[in-house]
Scaffold this active site. Structure first.
Site, PDB file in Angstrom:
ATOM      1  CE  LYS A 127      -1.616   2.683   3.186  1.00  0.00           C
ATOM      2  NZ  LYS A 127      -2.311   3.403   4.349  1.00  0.00           N
ATOM      3  CG  ASP A 145      -7.392   3.482   3.468  1.00  0.00           C
ATOM      4  OD1 ASP A 145      -8.546   2.947   3.022  1.00  0.00           O
ATOM      5  OD2 ASP A 145      -7.065   4.561   3.678  1.00  0.00           O
TER       6      ASP A 145
END
Length: 223
Positions: A127, A145
């Site tokens: 991420k 997320d």
């Protein structure tokens, strides 16, 4: 459009794209930074910490050092003392110190614009690497997320049990040239209208428009 029936997936995708573009035509990058390196460090610090808190801490960190060459000279203990409000400071301080040295040794002191190289850096997961690729270098990416994962389930865009599957599903559904802005738009919408507490899948505008027939809260799988 029959407002008593839930929208089909292509209709949901089109509505979400249009509505988010109306609300956030030019979504700003939420983490303050001045170059790829300061963005990389800020994103690393944001793990299990709010962007607001990170933005309060990073100016003090940049006073210590704001480049890999300078940061590598700072004792880990000094880095940790500054970033303590962000949480997980021992691990984050070590990661910042180590990745700064690696950037010097292996990348001529520059943050690489390559996601595989980024993911090899200490403290940098998929991420974080995706955020840097999209926001620092403009390369299409779709960082997911927990907030995006939650909204994607509420909006019927994925049934994935983890962020990896959710990312694949969202990339398949949305145009590639919208990914970079869209992931920010979803984050801002989630914070403002469809947070974990303020909406349960039946309250906000997008949830109600996509699922007008939904009578009960939407259960979501935490990643």
């Amino acid at each position: 459009m029959d407002i008593t029936k839930n929208l089909k997936k292509p209709e949901r995708v089109e509505f979400i794209l249009n509505r988010l573009q109306e609300l956030y035509p030019e979504p700003p990058i939420p983490l303050d930074h001045k170059d790829p390196y300061t963005l990389l460090v800020a994103v690393l610090l944001s793990a299990q910490c709010t962007d607001e808190r990170v933005n309060q801490v990073t100016p003090h960190l940049w006073q210590l050092a704001d480049s890999p060459a300078d940061m590598a000279k700072i004792p880990v203990e000094d880095i940790q003392a500054v970033i303590r409000p962000c949480g997980l400071s021992p691990q984050k301080a070590k990661a910042i110190s180590k990745l700064s040295q690696i950037l010097i040794d292996e990348h001529s002191g520059e943050v690489p614009d390559d996601i595989d190289a980024l993911e090899k850096l200490p403290g940098v997961g998929h991420k974080t690497a995706s955020v840097v690729m999209s926001q620092a270098f403009g390369v299409p990416a779709f960082p997911v997320d927990t907030h995006i994962h939650r909204l994607a389930q509420r909006w019927g865009l994925t049934n994935g049990k983890n962020v990896t599957q959710t990312e694949k599903d969202l990339k398949r559904l949305f145009p590639k040239d919208r990914w970079n802005a869209l992931h920010l738009q979803i984050i801002y919408y989630g914070r403002e209208y469809c947070s974990a507490r303020r909406c349960d899948g039946t309250v906000c505008d997008i949830c109600r428009t996509c699922y007008p027939a939904r009578k009960h809260p939407k259960k979501v799988h935490k990643p």
